[in-house]
Design a protein around this motif. Structure first.
Motif, short mmCIF file in Angstrom:
data_model
loop_
_atom_site.label_atom_id
_atom_site.label_comp_id
_atom_site.label_asym_id
_atom_site.label_seq_id
_atom_site.Cartn_x
_atom_site.Cartn_y
_atom_site.Cartn_z
N LEU A 183 1.06 -1.19 0.01
CA LEU A 183 0.01 0.25 0.03
C LEU A 183 0.80 1.36 0.02
O LEU A 183 0.56 2.33 -0.72
N ALA A 184 1.93 1.31 0.66
CA ALA A 184 2.69 2.38 0.85
C ALA A 184 3.43 2.51 -0.40
O ALA A 184 3.56 3.94 -0.84
N LEU A 188 0.41 5.30 -1.86
CA LEU A 188 0.67 6.34 -1.33
C LEU A 188 2.11 7.11 -1.97
O LEU A 188 2.52 6.34 -2.84
N ARG A 189 2.40 8.24 -1.69
CA ARG A 189 3.49 8.86 -2.26
C ARG A 189 4.55 9.27 -1.31
O ARG A 189 4.27 9.84 -0.23
N PRO A 190 5.74 9.37 -1.51
CA PRO A 190 6.69 9.99 -0.74
C PRO A 190 6.37 11.42 -0.10
O PRO A 190 6.06 12.16 -0.85
N ARG A 209 7.61 4.47 6.90
CA ARG A 209 8.93 5.64 6.85
C ARG A 209 9.89 5.20 5.91
O ARG A 209 10.50 5.87 5.07
N ARG A 210 10.15 3.88 5.87
CA ARG A 210 10.87 3.39 4.72
C ARG A 210 10.67 3.79 3.22
O ARG A 210 11.38 4.12 2.51
N ALA A 211 9.19 3.94 3.07
CA ALA A 211 8.81 4.29 1.59
C ALA A 211 8.73 5.60 1.54
O ALA A 211 8.16 6.18 0.50
N GLY A 212 9.01 6.51 2.72
CA GLY A 212 9.42 7.90 2.37
C GLY A 212 8.00 8.66 2.95
O GLY A 212 7.86 10.04 2.73
N MET A 213 7.24 8.01 3.74
CA MET A 213 6.08 8.81 4.34
C MET A 213 6.57 9.34 5.62
O MET A 213 7.42 9.23 6.10
#
Length: 460
Positions: A183-184, A188-190, A209-213
């Protein structure tokens, strides 16, 4: 022999929304987990480190306090602060059904998140694996998951969670954490702001967090996550409404409606982690968020708590736009959940073994919980959490008490969990989380006296 103060590769971003103390704790934790810091390394004092980094001593003290609570560091009177060999909360044990590193001592595992794997009918388990192995190899990828698996999950959701969905609405996943990662990356987007429960499931927090959220911790109480505390501009909300992890509360009906109304008004995606929603013993569960608002809720489930993590199988039911984005992500990356565990689940469901196991599981864990809660309350020990799931929480007054009880538990042969490691920021609540599924009932009964003595209130 301990080495002298070690150079620390720490960089703090003063423009980040993440507090400096959290950044510092994350950096030191990362250094310890990757081997830059090793067991026995001495850390600078909080004052010296604050001077070196150009921050207040409050920042370094808070970071050390968090790492101390998690077990990454240890203070020695008159000597300094040292990195431990490995944190107690991160070192699984073999006894009680948890497979991992051989323990240095024979500890009884009483941590949350461990299923009753020993309760699986071994004959049914072997039969399911044999039948799964008899199916022909796949010649094409199954990006949505095996159709028979998705049909079995649709029936499971209807029977055990009251969610009426068709096979085409179900996506197979590798489990709830794997689904959060997808899902991340896909939806979603950074830079997006994601609201998460505080305390809550930290693997999901790290996945975002690892995906930039950007992660915004939202407080929970006896009625679950507080929708009024979700910050403006959030793109998604991650929560466990059926049985909040780790505090064990159930989101009230009023808050469910409030969260859904905010999601629709502000175009929020609600990620509903139903990690052990099948395990309720007092009353029928409230309707799933996915049943109330299928247009804004991504519902996640897993077999890891009701069966075993060995299957690596879970599911997602989400709005069509979310499903399409996840499938596109799988096409682009070539990733998809393994079909092996899916096939085993199908066979367990086909012969009725899944339903029989769930009935036995509920009865067994309900009796264990009653035994444990009764013994604790007889000793005037307060207990948090609904009559559900496979763990409960004993609240404590301070981080120091929490550390002391965990350390004393290890000395007396019990591996317990504290609330500290379930916070994305500085802990604001303290306590011990006790799981009661990982060991046998006989072992749980035998250690009950030690556990109660460990957790009973003590004179100040």
């Amino acid at each position: 022999m301990a080495r002298g103060d070690t150079a620390l590769p720490v960089r703090l971003d003063r423009g980040s929304d993440v507090p400096l103390a959290v950044q510092l704790a994350d950096a030191l934790r990362e250094s310890a987990s990757t081997g830059h810091l090793r067991g026995g390394d001495r850390l600078p004092s909080t004052r010296a480190l604050a001077s070196r980094l150009g921050v207040s001593r409050t920042v370094t003290s808070a970071a050390y306090e968090q790492l101390h609570a998690e077990g990454w560091i240890l203070g020695r009177h008159g000597s300094g602060t040292y990195v431990t060999t490995s944190p107690p909360a991160a070192r699984p044990e073999r006894r009680g059904g948890v497979v991992g590193e051989e323990p240095s001592t024979d500890l009884i595992v009483l941590t949350p998140g461990v299923p009753w794997a020993d309760g699986l009918d071994r004959a049914a388990w072997r039969r399911a694996w044999r039948a799964a192995a008899d199916t022909p190899p796949l010649w094409n990828s199954q990006r949505s998951g095996l159709s028979e698996y998705r049909a079995a999950i649709a029936e499971h959701l209807l029977r055990h969670r009251g969610l009426d969905v068709g096979t085409d609405s179900v996506l197979a996943t590798g489990g709830t954490t794997a689904a959060v990662v997808e899902l991340a990356a896909a939806v979603l987007r950074p830079g997006d702001l994601v609201a998460v429960e505080e305390p809550g499931y930290q693997r999901a927090v790290h996945a975002f967090r690892r995906a930039g959220m950007r992660v915004a911790p939202v407080p929970v109480d006896s009625e679950g996550l507080r929708p009024d505390a979700v910050p403006p501009g959030a793109r998604a909300v991650y929560c466990s409404p059926a049985h909040q992890y780790p505090l064990g509360s159930r989101m009230s009906a009023a808050r469910r409606v409030e969260l859904v109304e905010r999601a629709r008004a502000e175009n929020l995606l609600v990620v509903e982690d139903d990690y052990d929603g099948e395990l309720r013993y007092d009353v029928a569960p409230l309707p799933l968020l996915a049943a109330l608002a299928p247009d804004v809720v991504a519902h996640l489930g897993t077999t890891s708590k009701i069966l075993t993590p060995s299957l690596g199988a879970g599911w997602m039911v989400a709005p069509p736009s979310v499903t399409s984005a996840v499938l596109e992500y799988r096409d682009l990356t070539g990733t998809r959940p393994s079909p092996a565990g899916q096939r085993v689940l199908v066979e367990l469901a086909r012969h009725g073994d899944l339903g029989r196991h769930l009935r036995r599981l509920r009865r067994e864990l309900s009796e264990r919980r009653s035994m444990l809660v009764g013994a604790l309350r007889d000793a005037k020990v307060p207990v948090l959490g609904d009559d559900a799931g496979a763990h409960l929480v004993v609240p404590l007054d301070s981080a120091e008490q929490e550390r002391e009880r965990l350390a004393e538990g290890r000395r007396r042969g019990l591996l317990l969990d504290g609330l500290a490691r379930h916070f994305a920021r500085i802990p604001t609540a303290h306590g011990v989380a006790v799981g009661y599924a990982g060991c046998s009932r006989e072992v749980l009964r035998d250690c009950l006296g030690v556990l109660v003595d460990l957790l009973r209130p003590r004179p100040r």
